[in-house]
Write an enzyme that holds these catalytic residues in place. Structure first.
Site, mmCIF file in Angstrom:
data_model
loop_
_atom_site.group_PDB
_atom_site.id
_atom_site.type_symbol
_atom_site.label_atom_id
_atom_site.label_comp_id
_atom_site.label_asym_id
_atom_site.label_seq_id
_atom_site.Cartn_x
_atom_site.Cartn_y
_atom_site.Cartn_z
ATOM 1 C CD GLU A 56 8.413 -9.033 9.464
ATOM 2 O OE1 GLU A 56 8.983 -9.632 8.542
ATOM 3 O OE2 GLU A 56 9.024 -8.557 10.454
ATOM 4 N N GLY A 309 15.065 2.980 16.679
ATOM 5 C CA GLY A 309 14.097 4.064 16.547
ATOM 6 C C GLY A 309 14.636 5.365 15.992
ATOM 7 C CG ASN A 334 11.565 -1.870 4.101
ATOM 8 O OD1 ASN A 334 11.501 -1.561 2.921
ATOM 9 N ND2 ASN A 334 10.611 -1.588 4.960
ATOM 10 C CG LEU A 336 9.816 -0.118 0.668
ATOM 11 C CD1 LEU A 336 8.465 -0.751 0.915
ATOM 12 C CD2 LEU A 336 9.933 0.351 -0.778
#
Length: 421
Positions: A56, A309, A334, A336
């Site tokens: 998010e 990261g 995710n 993507l």
């Protein structure tokens, strides 16, 4: 209702706190959850954006960048629930912003925090329902907006059972910008006024990633001691009982493809030592990315990503990506980011937290679903043997990203039109 809710929440907190301490999850940011904020806050009616965790927080990164242009005089409060999400939030925050943790949803804590922050606008990423928080924001006439809203199958089932309690809370929210028509229909069935709902798409498609430059690619391949002919498999966001399946598949693949190298990125980096034990038990050596030196690496070394990261850079170097939380019943993660980099993606059968995205990619033949360890091994073996199929999968995945962009700009447009600050 709210008194009963407070009592239930307090009982739950009293029971769970010892467990929290035993699991060593207590951190200094937890004081923020109890309502203790920096004493010298000077925020001047900021925009408060809440993003529960990493996914998010990454999704709202572009939204906040766009809102800075629309509201150049506003500073931002960015709250999360998780430590990893907070790290992303701190990367988004600027000098006069505040990256913090969402207060526990107990009335006296929430009222104190809202009084200290005094936001001009409160934005919730996806759909988290915190009754006291929503109630106190509404009492102070602070607009509440849900962006990237979604109602999962699991949540919808629970929400329907308490619809009579949920309806007045949901209708205190000023605007819902949701991902799909199905999400809109579910909100309407829960009693939300249709005129409060806009279907704007999924902001996660607006992810900005940089394809690896020759310099970054060379640097990472040198760091990992990857030879020109070696291929690199990244298993991302893995969970307990999933790493074992990946390692069994990898051990079989290694017999046919001795140049295949593997990196495992556990969903929770604090599990890195546990994953290292599994790797050694499987007969391999292992090395943590955070402390990696040339002396740590041989051709049997499996890498462990134990930091936050860096995954996007390692995706960029990967030849194949498996996205975890999907061979076990965690709901998947995710896909993507690797898609935006044009990588061939595999995932397991349990993608219910990303059902629409997974379905889209499968329908367009832009990703591969595997049901078990044997299918995982078989599909990786096929892709390693057919580079043209890897390229085709990656091309289709990247094409979907470009076709479905635009939700962030739509959300900014509605926010600016409806809530001119």
């Amino acid at each position: 209702m709210f008194i009963i809710y407070d009592l239930i929440f307090l009982v739950f907190a009293a029971v769970y706190l010892p467990v929290y301490l035993l699991k060593r999850k207590f951190h200094k940011g937890f004081l923020c959850r109890l309502g203790f904020l920096p004493p010298n806050l000077a925020l001047n009616r900021p925009i408060w954006c809440h993003a529960v965790s990493v996914g998010e927080a990454m999704a709202v990164k572009g939204l906040i960048a766009g809102l800075r242009e629309v509201y150049p005089k506003k500073n931002f409060v960015i709250s999360t629930v998780t430590i990893t999400g907070n790290k992303i939030a701190r990367g988004i925050a600027r000098e006069n912003d505040l990256a913090t943790y969402l207060p526990l949803d107990i009335s006296f804590i929430v009222s104190r925090v809202i009084g200290r922050i005094d936001p001009a606008l409160f934005i919730i990423a996806e759909t988290e329902i915190w009754p006291n928080l929503i109630r106190y924001l509404s009492l102070k006439n602070i607009p509440i907006v849900v962006v990237n809203g979604r109602i999962s199958d699991r949540s919808f089932g629970g929400y329907r059972r308490i619809r009579f309690l949920l309806k007045p809370v949901l209708n205190k929210i000023s605007l819902f910008c949701v991902q799909t028509e199905n999400d809109a229909a579910r909100l309407i069935s829960l009693g939300v006024s249709e005129n409060k709902i806009k279907v704007t798409g999924n902001m996660k498609f607006d992810i900005e990633v940089q394809s690896a430059s020759a310099d970054i690619d060379t640097r990472y391949r040198q760091k990992l001691d990857l030879g020109i002919e070696e291929q690199f498999l990244v298993a991302a966001s893995t969970h307990p009982n999933e790493e074992e399946l990946i390692l069994k598949a990898y051990r079989e693949l290694k017999k046919k493809f001795p140049g295949l190298r593997l990196l495992i990125a556990p969903r929770h980096p604090e599990r890195s030592s546990e994953v290292a034990g599994l790797i050694r038990k499987a007969g391999f050596t292992c090395a943590m990315i955070s402390t990696l030196t040339a002396q740590d690496i041989d051709k049997q070394t499996i890498f462990i990503l134990d930091t936050i990261g860096q995954l996007i850079d390692l995706y960029a170097v990967a030849d194949i990506v498996f996205v975890g939380g999907s061979l076990v019943k965690k709901g998947g993660h995710n896909i993507l980011e690797p898609a935006a980099l044009g990588k061939p993606i595999l995932f397991g059968p349990y993608m219910f937290n990303f059902r629409d995205i997974a379905g889209l990619f499968l329908n367009k033949e832009a990703a591969v679903s595997v049901r078990n360890q044997e299918e995982l091994k078989g599909q990786i073996e096929f892709l390693l043997s057919h580079p043209e199929q890897r390229e085709e999968l990656g091309f289709k995945a990247k094409k979907i990203i470009s076709e479905y962009r635009g939700a962030t700009l739509k959300n900014i447009k509605y926010l600016n039109e409806i809530f001119p600050l």
